[in-house]
Scaffold this motif. Structure first.
Motif, PDB file in Angstrom:
ATOM      1  N   ALA A  92      49.439  31.177  35.540  1.00 16.76           N
ATOM      2  CA  ALA A  92      48.523  32.014  34.762  1.00 16.76           C
ATOM      3  C   ALA A  92      47.087  31.916  35.250  1.00 16.76           C
ATOM      4  CB  ALA A  92      48.593  31.617  33.291  1.00 16.76           C
ATOM      5  N   TYR A  93      46.380  33.042  35.151  1.00 18.47           N
ATOM      6  CA  TYR A  93      45.007  33.162  35.623  1.00 18.47           C
ATOM      7  C   TYR A  93      44.164  33.952  34.638  1.00 18.47           C
ATOM      8  CZ  TYR A  93      47.487  31.877  39.820  1.00 18.47           C
ATOM      9  OH  TYR A  93      48.300  31.222  40.707  1.00 18.47           O
ATOM     10  N   SER A  94      42.854  33.878  34.845  1.00 15.11           N
ATOM     11  CA  SER A  94      41.896  34.640  34.050  1.00 15.11           C
ATOM     12  C   SER A  94      40.991  35.411  35.003  1.00 15.11           C
ATOM     13  CB  SER A  94      41.056  33.682  33.197  1.00 15.11           C
ATOM     14  OG  SER A  94      40.011  34.367  32.548  1.00 15.11           O
ATOM     15  N   LEU A  95      40.769  36.685  34.696  1.00 15.51           N
ATOM     16  CA  LEU A  95      39.875  37.513  35.498  1.00 15.51           C
ATOM     17  C   LEU A  95      38.444  37.023  35.296  1.00 15.51           C
ATOM     18  CD1 LEU A  95      39.172  39.936  37.278  1.00 15.51           C
ATOM     19  CD2 LEU A  95      39.308  41.375  35.233  1.00 15.51           C
ATOM     20  N   ASN A  96      37.868  36.452  36.348  1.00 13.33           N
ATOM     21  CA  ASN A  96      36.518  35.885  36.290  1.00 13.33           C
ATOM     22  C   ASN A  96      35.496  36.983  35.988  1.00 13.33           C
ATOM     23  OD1 ASN A  96      34.555  33.896  36.487  1.00 13.33           O
ATOM     24  ND2 ASN A  96      34.339  34.128  38.695  1.00 13.33           N
ATOM     25  N   GLY A  97      34.752  36.820  34.903  1.00 14.04           N
ATOM     26  CA  GLY A  97      33.779  37.825  34.501  1.00 14.04           C
ATOM     27  C   GLY A  97      34.378  38.948  33.683  1.00 14.04           C
ATOM     28  N   GLY A  98      35.691  38.934  33.516  1.00 15.44           N
ATOM     29  CA  GLY A  98      36.384  39.901  32.682  1.00 15.44           C
ATOM     30  C   GLY A  98      36.278  41.334  33.171  1.00 15.44           C
ATOM     31  N   ILE A  99      36.566  42.239  32.242  1.00 13.71           N
ATOM     32  CA  ILE A  99      36.528  43.660  32.555  1.00 13.71           C
ATOM     33  C   ILE A  99      35.106  44.095  32.891  1.00 13.71           C
ATOM     34  CG2 ILE A  99      36.305  44.411  30.152  1.00 13.71           C
ATOM     35  CD1 ILE A  99      38.207  46.774  30.861  1.00 13.71           C
ATOM     36  N   THR A 100      34.115  43.333  32.413  1.00 20.96           N
ATOM     37  CA  THR A 100      32.718  43.646  32.734  1.00 20.96           C
ATOM     38  C   THR A 100      32.486  43.512  34.238  1.00 20.96           C
ATOM     39  OG1 THR A 100      32.011  42.914  30.544  1.00 20.96           O
ATOM     40  CG2 THR A 100      30.320  43.034  32.245  1.00 20.96           C
ATOM     41  N   ALA A 101      32.926  42.399  34.836  1.00 19.99           N
ATOM     42  CA  ALA A 101      32.766  42.193  36.280  1.00 19.99           C
ATOM     43  C   ALA A 101      33.557  43.246  37.058  1.00 19.99           C
ATOM     44  CB  ALA A 101      33.220  40.793  36.674  1.00 19.99           C
ATOM     45  N   TRP A 102      34.750  43.559  36.584  1.00 22.88           N
ATOM     46  CA  TRP A 102      35.593  44.582  37.216  1.00 22.88           C
ATOM     47  C   TRP A 102      34.829  45.904  37.287  1.00 22.88           C
ATOM     48  CZ3 TRP A 102      40.644  44.696  39.130  1.00 22.88           C
ATOM     49  CH2 TRP A 102      41.238  45.946  39.255  1.00 22.88           C
ATOM     50  N   HIS A 103      34.302  46.323  36.142  1.00 16.21           N
ATOM     51  CA  HIS A 103      33.594  47.600  36.040  1.00 16.21           C
ATOM     52  C   HIS A 103      32.297  47.590  36.863  1.00 16.21           C
ATOM     53  CE1 HIS A 103      32.797  51.469  34.297  1.00 16.21           C
ATOM     54  NE2 HIS A 103      31.682  51.068  33.730  1.00 16.21           N
ATOM     55  N   GLU A 104      31.576  46.455  36.852  1.00 15.25           N
ATOM     56  CA  GLU A 104      30.327  46.345  37.610  1.00 15.25           C
ATOM     57  C   GLU A 104      30.561  46.446  39.110  1.00 15.25           C
ATOM     58  OE1 GLU A 104      28.584  42.717  36.143  1.00 15.25           O
ATOM     59  OE2 GLU A 104      27.685  43.750  34.409  1.00 15.25           O
ATOM     60  N   GLN A 105      31.761  46.119  39.572  1.00 18.70           N
ATOM     61  CA  GLN A 105      32.091  46.240  40.995  1.00 18.70           C
ATOM     62  C   GLN A 105      32.552  47.655  41.348  1.00 18.70           C
ATOM     63  OE1 GLN A 105      34.440  43.161  42.781  1.00 18.70           O
ATOM     64  NE2 GLN A 105      33.298  41.536  41.775  1.00 18.70           N
ATOM     65  N   GLY A 106      32.497  48.557  40.378  1.00 18.41           N
ATOM     66  CA  GLY A 106      32.868  49.938  40.636  1.00 18.41           C
ATOM     67  C   GLY A 106      34.356  50.186  40.635  1.00 18.41           C
ATOM     68  N   LEU A 107      35.133  49.247  40.140  1.00 16.98           N
ATOM     69  CA  LEU A 107      36.584  49.412  40.094  1.00 16.98           C
ATOM     70  C   LEU A 107      36.951  50.266  38.873  1.00 16.98           C
ATOM     71  CD1 LEU A 107      37.446  45.778  41.139  1.00 16.98           C
ATOM     72  CD2 LEU A 107      37.726  47.836  42.521  1.00 16.98           C
ATOM     73  N   PRO A 108      38.013  51.039  38.970  1.00 14.72           N
ATOM     74  CA  PRO A 108      38.315  52.033  37.936  1.00 14.72           C
ATOM     75  C   PRO A 108      38.872  51.468  36.630  1.00 14.72           C
ATOM     76  CG  PRO A 108      40.043  52.017  39.580  1.00 14.72           C
ATOM     77  CD  PRO A 108      38.972  51.075  40.073  1.00 14.72           C
ATOM     78  N   LEU A 109      38.592  52.204  35.572  1.00 16.35           N
ATOM     79  CA  LEU A 109      39.135  51.919  34.251  1.00 16.35           C
ATOM     80  C   LEU A 109      40.004  53.095  33.822  1.00 16.35           C
ATOM     81  CD1 LEU A 109      35.939  50.655  32.364  1.00 16.35           C
ATOM     82  CD2 LEU A 109      37.729  49.267  33.422  1.00 16.35           C
ATOM     83  N   GLU A 110      40.882  52.834  32.871  1.00 12.17           N
ATOM     84  CA  GLU A 110      41.628  53.890  32.197  1.00 12.17           C
ATOM     85  C   GLU A 110      41.060  54.018  30.800  1.00 12.17           C
ATOM     86  OE1 GLU A 110      45.777  52.873  32.036  1.00 12.17           O
ATOM     87  OE2 GLU A 110      46.193  54.105  33.766  1.00 12.17           O
ATOM     88  N   PRO A 111      40.942  55.193  30.229  1.00 11.61           N
ATOM     89  CA  PRO A 111      41.072  56.483  30.881  1.00 11.61           C
ATOM     90  C   PRO A 111      39.930  56.697  31.894  1.00 11.61           C
ATOM     91  CG  PRO A 111      40.172  56.753  28.693  1.00 11.61           C
ATOM     92  CD  PRO A 111      40.526  55.288  28.836  1.00 11.61           C
ATOM     93  N   ALA A 112      39.918  57.828  32.561  1.00  9.08           N
ATOM     94  CA  ALA A 112      38.927  58.095  33.606  1.00  9.08           C
ATOM     95  C   ALA A 112      37.499  57.954  33.081  1.00  9.08           C
ATOM     96  CB  ALA A 112      39.147  59.481  34.196  1.00  9.08           C
ATOM     97  N   ASP A 113      37.288  58.251  31.804  1.00  5.60           N
ATOM     98  CA  ASP A 113      35.946  58.114  31.219  1.00  5.60           C
ATOM     99  C   ASP A 113      35.812  56.808  30.430  1.00  5.60           C
ATOM    100  OD1 ASP A 113      37.597  58.745  29.099  1.00  5.60           O
ATOM    101  OD2 ASP A 113      36.231  60.212  28.213  1.00  5.60           O
ATOM    102  N   GLY A 114      36.679  55.835  30.740  1.00  3.75           N
ATOM    103  CA  GLY A 114      36.683  54.558  30.028  1.00  3.75           C
ATOM    104  C   GLY A 114      35.390  53.778  30.234  1.00  3.75           C
ATOM    105  N   HIS A 115      35.115  52.890  29.292  1.00  2.00           N
ATOM    106  CA  HIS A 115      33.907  52.063  29.344  1.00  2.00           C
ATOM    107  C   HIS A 115      34.223  50.697  28.760  1.00  2.00           C
ATOM    108  CE1 HIS A 115      34.003  53.941  25.381  1.00  2.00           C
ATOM    109  NE2 HIS A 115      33.365  52.875  24.952  1.00  2.00           N
ATOM    110  N   VAL A 116      33.299  49.757  28.925  1.00  3.50           N
ATOM    111  CA  VAL A 116      33.466  48.411  28.388  1.00  3.50           C
ATOM    112  C   VAL A 116      32.784  48.363  27.026  1.00  3.50           C
ATOM    113  CG1 VAL A 116      33.009  45.964  28.736  1.00  3.50           C
ATOM    114  CG2 VAL A 116      33.527  47.421  30.706  1.00  3.50           C
ATOM    115  N   GLU A 117      33.572  48.101  25.987  1.00  2.00           N
ATOM    116  CA  GLU A 117      33.047  48.001  24.636  1.00  2.00           C
ATOM    117  C   GLU A 117      32.363  46.648  24.435  1.00  2.00           C
ATOM    118  OE1 GLU A 117      32.972  49.969  21.981  1.00  2.00           O
ATOM    119  OE2 GLU A 117      34.291  51.599  22.611  1.00  2.00           O
ATOM    120  N   ASP A 118      31.313  46.648  23.640  1.00  2.00           N
ATOM    121  CA  ASP A 118      30.697  45.377  23.234  1.00  2.00           C
ATOM    122  C   ASP A 118      31.663  44.669  22.315  1.00  2.00           C
ATOM    123  OD1 ASP A 118      28.345  45.769  24.628  1.00  2.00           O
ATOM    124  OD2 ASP A 118      27.366  46.793  22.952  1.00  2.00           O
ATOM    125  N   HIS A 119      31.677  43.344  22.392  1.00  2.00           N
ATOM    126  CA  HIS A 119      32.574  42.557  21.537  1.00  2.00           C
ATOM    127  C   HIS A 119      31.954  42.408  20.164  1.00  2.00           C
ATOM    128  CE1 HIS A 119      35.517  39.719  20.260  1.00  2.00           C
ATOM    129  NE2 HIS A 119      34.647  38.754  20.113  1.00  2.00           N
TER     130      HIS A 119
END
Length: 119
Positions: A92-119
């Motif tokens: 098991a692993y954890s995505l370092n920086g979470g979906i925020t880091a993923w999105h900041e690197q320009g990697l795609p989200l679903e849906p196409a207009d997806g965004h990172v919600e504040d917790h």
């Protein structure tokens, strides 16, 4: 066993690039441990949604023979899940920086207009 995987990472935290490559190859299970409203806002393609408080009760639905990567917004919740699953014998692993880091690197989200919600 965890060490048998050719791409085994000793550290529980893995980079967005590590996840992107292995997801594309179908080599990992991807689990989003965020809350419903966060999942609805945007998520990684191919991910399964299991909120953190439910992940332990769903353990028997997660394949022990395939590496599993948990992610959340920044990595704290997914780190807890990954460490608990490692103690239970999962690779098991954890995505370092979470979906925020993923999105900041320009990697795609679903849906196409997806965004990172504040917790």
């Amino acid at each position: 066993m965890a060490g048998d995987h050719a791409f085994h990472a000793d550290d529980v935290d893995v980079s967005p690039e590590w996840v992107r490559e292995r997801r594309a190859a179908g080599d990992i299970q991807l689990i989003d441990v965020r809350e419903d409203y966060e999942w609805e806002g945007g998520r990684l393609e191919g991910a399964r949604h299991i909120e953190l408080e439910r992940v332990a009760s769903q353990a028997d639905t997660i394949d022990r023979d395939k590496p599993v990567v948990f992610y959340c917004r920044l990595g704290a919740r997914s780190g807890m899940a990954a460490n608990a699953f490692r103690r239970a014998g999962y690779d098991a692993y954890s995505l370092n920086g979470g979906i925020t880091a993923w999105h900041e690197q320009g990697l795609p989200l679903e849906p196409a207009d997806g965004h990172v919600e504040d917790h």
